[in-house]
Design an enzyme around this catalytic site. Structure first.
Site, PDB file in Angstrom:
ATOM      1  N   GLN A 690       0.825  -1.212   0.000  1.00 27.54           N
ATOM      2  CA  GLN A 690       0.000   0.000   0.000  1.00 27.54           C
ATOM      3  C   GLN A 690       0.855   1.256   0.000  1.00 27.54           C
ATOM      4  O   GLN A 690       0.456   2.281  -0.561  1.00 27.54           O
ATOM      5  CB  GLN A 690      -0.920   0.005   1.225  1.00 27.54           C
ATOM      6  CG  GLN A 690      -2.010  -1.045   1.178  1.00 27.54           C
ATOM      7  CD  GLN A 690      -2.874  -0.923  -0.068  1.00 27.54           C
ATOM      8  OE1 GLN A 690      -3.519   0.085  -0.298  1.00 27.54           O
ATOM      9  NE2 GLN A 690      -2.862  -1.963  -0.893  1.00 27.54           N
ATOM     10  N   HIS A 693       1.458   3.012  -3.339  1.00 28.33           N
ATOM     11  CA  HIS A 693       0.377   3.688  -4.070  1.00 28.33           C
ATOM     12  C   HIS A 693       0.659   5.165  -4.250  1.00 28.33           C
ATOM     13  O   HIS A 693       0.401   5.736  -5.302  1.00 28.33           O
ATOM     14  CB  HIS A 693      -0.953   3.502  -3.333  1.00 28.33           C
ATOM     15  CG  HIS A 693      -1.708   2.291  -3.766  1.00 28.33           C
ATOM     16  ND1 HIS A 693      -2.226   2.151  -5.027  1.00 28.33           N
ATOM     17  CD2 HIS A 693      -2.031   1.154  -3.110  1.00 28.33           C
ATOM     18  CE1 HIS A 693      -2.843   0.983  -5.125  1.00 28.33           C
ATOM     19  NE2 HIS A 693      -2.738   0.358  -3.973  1.00 28.33           N
ATOM     20  N   GLU A 759      -8.897   0.861   5.597  1.00 28.05           N
ATOM     21  CA  GLU A 759      -9.415   0.363   4.322  1.00 28.05           C
ATOM     22  C   GLU A 759      -9.129  -1.140   4.209  1.00 28.05           C
ATOM     23  O   GLU A 759     -10.008  -1.934   3.891  1.00 28.05           O
ATOM     24  CB  GLU A 759      -8.742   1.118   3.169  1.00 28.05           C
ATOM     25  CG  GLU A 759      -9.149   0.616   1.791  1.00 28.05           C
ATOM     26  CD  GLU A 759      -8.316   1.231   0.679  1.00 28.05           C
ATOM     27  OE1 GLU A 759      -8.731   1.138  -0.488  1.00 28.05           O
ATOM     28  OE2 GLU A 759      -7.231   1.781   0.969  1.00 28.05           O
ATOM     29  N   HIS A 760      -7.886  -1.518   4.451  1.00 30.86           N
ATOM     30  CA  HIS A 760      -7.474  -2.929   4.441  1.00 30.86           C
ATOM     31  C   HIS A 760      -6.947  -3.302   5.815  1.00 30.86           C
ATOM     32  O   HIS A 760      -6.093  -2.608   6.368  1.00 30.86           O
ATOM     33  CB  HIS A 760      -6.358  -3.178   3.418  1.00 30.86           C
ATOM     34  CG  HIS A 760      -6.677  -2.719   2.027  1.00 30.86           C
ATOM     35  ND1 HIS A 760      -6.273  -1.493   1.525  1.00 30.86           N
ATOM     36  CD2 HIS A 760      -7.383  -3.316   1.038  1.00 30.86           C
ATOM     37  CE1 HIS A 760      -6.698  -1.367   0.282  1.00 30.86           C
ATOM     38  NE2 HIS A 760      -7.377  -2.448  -0.042  1.00 30.86           N
ATOM     39  N   ASP A 793      -7.145  -7.237  -4.126  1.00 27.36           N
ATOM     40  CA  ASP A 793      -7.087  -6.192  -5.147  1.00 27.36           C
ATOM     41  C   ASP A 793      -7.435  -6.726  -6.526  1.00 27.36           C
ATOM     42  O   ASP A 793      -7.904  -5.968  -7.384  1.00 27.36           O
ATOM     43  CB  ASP A 793      -5.679  -5.588  -5.195  1.00 27.36           C
ATOM     44  CG  ASP A 793      -5.552  -4.374  -4.293  1.00 27.36           C
ATOM     45  OD1 ASP A 793      -6.568  -3.967  -3.699  1.00 27.36           O
ATOM     46  OD2 ASP A 793      -4.430  -3.837  -4.173  1.00 27.36           O
ATOM     47  N   HIS A 852     -53.994  13.042   7.175  1.00 28.24           N
ATOM     48  CA  HIS A 852     -53.540  11.685   7.440  1.00 28.24           C
ATOM     49  C   HIS A 852     -54.620  10.911   8.212  1.00 28.24           C
ATOM     50  O   HIS A 852     -54.929   9.753   7.904  1.00 28.24           O
ATOM     51  CB  HIS A 852     -52.247  11.706   8.271  1.00 28.24           C
ATOM     52  CG  HIS A 852     -51.015  12.011   7.487  1.00 28.24           C
ATOM     53  ND1 HIS A 852     -50.808  13.217   6.884  1.00 28.24           N
ATOM     54  CD2 HIS A 852     -49.916  11.251   7.207  1.00 28.24           C
ATOM     55  CE1 HIS A 852     -49.641  13.210   6.266  1.00 28.24           C
ATOM     56  NE2 HIS A 852     -49.077  12.006   6.446  1.00 28.24           N
TER      57      HIS A 852
END
Length: 868
Positions: A690, A693, A759-760, A793, A852
């Protein structure tokens, strides 16, 4: 910039100032027992503050020198240590702070200094209390070389003031100070700052110079006791406006300041705030400072940062950011041209080019001028220096004879090998949670700051409006501008896609087919949870829920220099399984107008209607509002940079667009939990998967009860594997704001993980399946040693479009339900309505909604009439 006190940071802090808060005062005294302990602290905190190291517990003279060499501003030592150190010719006495705890020790120190006054008269001294040491050592009251340790029980504002009046610096424990208001039993750090400052006679305020981290003055303002306290409490730029009272810089303009340090000028008649300025600049006119725009390297850095954030594809700088090998080649080229330059004008010209390309490489890796300058400062603190000879190939190229041949004739014996500095080690900051206050732990859990959303929206809003008004022509205009695809005449490729656009090697096609198969099977299995639900809540009252696919979906697939068929699969396959009628992909084209065949092939496999040849805000706007060629969609899904995310959120809030989005997004991230059973190489590889990235990505390691040897094994693997990666500069930037938390047990690890909401999440622990029960916040979980994040992934079947930046606390990753709407229905018999009538009429009356109530009572009346 000195303050009248030095803060001592205890080994096990439980209260008082955090290290981040201590950094506001520029320096800290830390006690260590080993060289390794000192080096670790210096490595982690050198960029924040000047570190004074209490090394009185270290016996080795070599270790004392190494601590200075590692970047300690001063070391506190005993007289015996000083005597031994005096034999080291390279150790400057100005870096030594000698502990003199008794009157006799002060006398001994005086005698030692007098023995060679020309060499040793600048040695500093630390005493347990104010004494006659200043006069004995002939230390001027204007000097900062007398430090006085104040016992915690003896600390008071008056005592610190007395120390300052005698020309000394008070050493205080961080536990005695606070930046909060009215903290019982602690002294206000703000009051200590204000006590020494000199007020202006006309208004009673303190003149204040505001500078950036490089020392450039941004402007001159006023401060008050209250504003100083508020600045320290909030960690931001807060000043005193003579008209409006407290002035929180950037509160209305968004041009905020992060407080770095606070101190005085040389005679304390002007406060100095060192800040990190964000936004347009300091001045209300939108310039960097009240004295105009920045120049030189500061101006270049600001331009590069803007190019990095905006990255207009037509600019040369954008190309440099996308092609790191080109930058490396240009640096070598310009360095050689600088070496060949001879005249003053040529040298200046070539040096400017070299600075430009070097700073571009630094900016791409998240390295600032401030980082470079702090490293220069660190090098200036080195005591042991290498010989400085040029390395073999470069010496030969410049016509230098090898050092050994020139020295052999005169040297009676072979010279020792020069000390060669190793390439900077890449490692993550290490935090021991048992020794760190919870407030500091939470600070370390924070993600790297993202650019202000307001600032990004201001950039994307005109693009969105332009596409909304101009349709295809506007989309093409921005594709030509940003992607340089000037040959494109249509922004869309319609299905069926020509076979020549999908030419793949057999291996790539098989890999995509296998992955699509797994993703399709997993998402098809999710249909059972979306089956029609039907139940009778009470006799005659039947409620049901059924799902229907969202009719038109837009799938954003990042592209440009990268090829991301995995994202196309993760978004397209669930849309196909859900039965969406129209699937529109959008991805930026290459400069020649083409798009990667892998993405076209995936679009074909999932039955996409079209591919929009555009990226960024223009692609989002085209799908949200529709154009002559682009189908308007009902929902937009897919990751992207900050501009794509801002555009998605903007159109989702525009009621005229009538479009929803999957989730907000931030940079990629991973959190790995590892215990003693984990393989260090596996852990490092997952962290780096990661980190590569982007420089804004963050990786977190939670080490469960690992000892120093086990932690070092992982850190060694991270360093070794990172340096072997082609994207090493990006990894270096990511690791700079990544953290290792050392915790006691798995329960503490899971508390931290759930707070971070990664995230992971990767579980490399004993019996990982059992730990899954404690996972409450995460995008996707990878269980056990044989489940790297990479399989998620690409090919395992789970979706990799996941919530980041802590949004896993509120959002799910993309799944089959992301493409479905759930519709409910009610079906009542006459008896069912009769049973509910009184309940509904009562609640409608409570809310005052007569219509109503009448909708029920009219029907009941009709039933009663029919029964007559």
């Amino acid at each position: 910039m000195a303050t009248p006190f030095l803060v001592a940071y205890p080994s096990n802090p439980t209260s008082g100032l955090s290290l981040k808060q201590i950094a506001y005062f520029g320096r800290v005294l830390v006690k260590v027992s080993t060289l390794a302990e000192a080096e670790q602290f210096l490595r982690q905190n050198f960029r924040q503050l000047d570190v004074y190291v209490d090394a009185t517990a270290i016996s080795s003279t070599g270790d004392l020198v190494d601590i200075l060499n590692a970047g300690a501003a001063k070391i506190l030592i005993t007289l015996d240590q000083l005597t031994v150190l005096s034999q080291e010719q390279s150790v400057p006495s100005s870096r030594l702070l000698v502990s003199a705890a008794t009157e006799s020790q002060i006398d001994s120190l005086q005698q030692w200094i007098a023995s060679d006054a020309t060499e040793r008269n600048d040695v500093s001294v630390a005493t347990p209390a104010v004494s006659t040491a200043a006069s004995k050592l002939n230390i001027s009251t204007d000097s900062s070389r007398l430090f006085t340790v104040l016992d915690n029980q003896a600390v008071s504002e008056d005592a610190i003031g007395e120390v300052a009046q005698k020309g000394a610096i008070a050493i205080l424990s961080s536990e005695t100070l606070t930046v909060e208001r009215d903290a019982a039993g602690q002294i206000s750090a703000a009051k200590l700052i204000a006590a020494r400052a000199v007020t202006d006679q006309s208004n009673g305020l303190y003149a204040t110079s505001v500078t950036d981290e490089r020392g450039s003055c941004l402007g001159v303002v006023w401060s008050s006791d209250e504003s100083i306290a508020e600045a320290l409490r909030t960690g931001t730029g807060v000043y005193q406006s003579r008209k409006r009272g407290l002035w929180y810089k950037g509160q209305s303009s968004g041009d905020t300041q992060e407080l770095i340090r606070i101190g005085y000028d040389c005679d304390a008649d002007c406060l100095v705030f060192v800040v990190k300025q964000t936004g347009r600049g300091f001045c209300h006119l939108g310039t960097d400072s009240c004295f105009g725009t920045s120049t030189g390297l500061s101006r270049l850095q600001k331009t590069l940062l803007a190019r990095k954030a905006d990255a207009p594809a037509g600019s040369y700088t954008a190309r440099l950011f996308n092609e790191p090998k080109l930058v490396e080649a240009k640096i070598m080229e310009e360095a050689e041209e600088l070496c060949r330059a001879t005249t003053k004008e040529e040298i200046a010209f070539e040096a400017a080019d070299l600075f430009y390309f070097a700073l571009t490489k630094c900016t791409a890796a998240g390295v600032s001028l401030e980082d470079i300058e702090r490293n220069l400062d660190l090098k200036s603190l080195k005591v042991k220096r290498r010989k400085g000879d040029a390395k073999g190939p470069w010496a030969e190229k410049a016509g230098l004879a090898p050092a050994s041949t020139t020295e052999a004739a005169s040297a009676p014996a072979p010279a020792p090998a020069p000390v060669v500095e190793q390439e900077t080690r890449m490692e993550m900051k290490r935090v021991y949670t048992s020794e760190t206050p919870i407030t500091e732990v939470k600070e370390f859990l924070k993600r790297p700051a993202q650019k202000s959303n307001d600032a990004i929206v201001a950039l994307v809003k005109p693009i969105i409006q332009d596409v909304r008004d101009g349709g295809d022509a506007a989309v093409l205009k921005y594709t030509h501008k940003f992607e340089r695809a000037t040959s494109l005449t249509s922004p869309v490729i319609k299905a069926p896609f020509p076979a020549e656009l999908m030419k793949l090697t057999p291996d790539v096609q098989e890999a995509i087919d296998v992955s699509i198969g797994n993703i399709q099977r997993f998402h098809t299995a999710q249909k059972s949870s979306n089956d029609t639900l039907r139940m009778e809540t009470m006799p005659g009252v039947v409620c049901s829920r059924f799902s229907r696919p969202i009719e038109r979906v837009g799938l954003y697939v990042p592209g440009g220099t990268a090829v991301l068929p995995s994202t196309a699969m993760m978004l397209g396959v669930p849309a196909m399984v859900a039965g969406c009628q129209k699937i529109v992909l959008a991805s930026p084209p290459r400069a020649d107008g083409s798009i990667s065949p892998e993405i076209v092939y995936v679009a074909h496999k999932v039955g996409a209607e079209s591919i929009v040849l555009a990226g960024g805000a223009q692609a989002v706007a085209a799908m949200a509002y529709g154009t002559e060629s682009v189908t308007k969609v009902d929902k937009i899904l897919g990751p992207g940079n900050q501009f794509v995310t801002a555009a998605k959120m903007f159109v989702s809030n525009d009621t005229s667009a009538g479009v929803s989005i999957d989730m907000p997004a931030g940079p990629s991230e991973v959190l790995v939990i590892a215990d003693k059973t984990a393989n260090p190489a596996f852990v490092a590889s997952d962290l780096l998967s990661q980190a590569e990235h982007g420089v804004d990505s963050q990786v977190i390691l939670i080490a469960v009860d690992l000892n120093e040897e086990q932690l070092r094994a992982i850190e060694d693997e991270v360093d070794m594997q990172a340096k072997a990666l082609p994207r090493v500069d990006i990894v270096r930037g990511s690791l700079a704001h990544s953290v290792t938390f050392v915790v006691r047990d798995i329960n503490e690890a899971m508390i931290l993980s759930n707070e971070y909401a990664p995230e992971h999440l990767i579980l490399q622990v004993d019996q990982p399946e059992a730990v899954v029960e404690q996972v409450f916040n995460a995008g996707s979980v990878f269980i056990g040693p044989w489940t790297p994040e990479s399989v998620g992934d690409y090919s395992a079947g789970v979706n990799h479009s996941l919530p980041t930046y802590g949004y896993a606390k509120q959002y799910s990753g993309v799944n089959l339900g992301s493409y479905l709407k759930h519709i409910t229905s009610s079906n009542l018999t006459a008896d069912g309505l009769l049973k509910l009538a009184k309940t509904v009429e009562t609640l409608a009356a409570v809310e005052g909604l007569d219509a109503h109530k009448r909708a029920v009572s009219i029907r009941v009346a009709q039933m009663n009439k029919d029964r007559l």
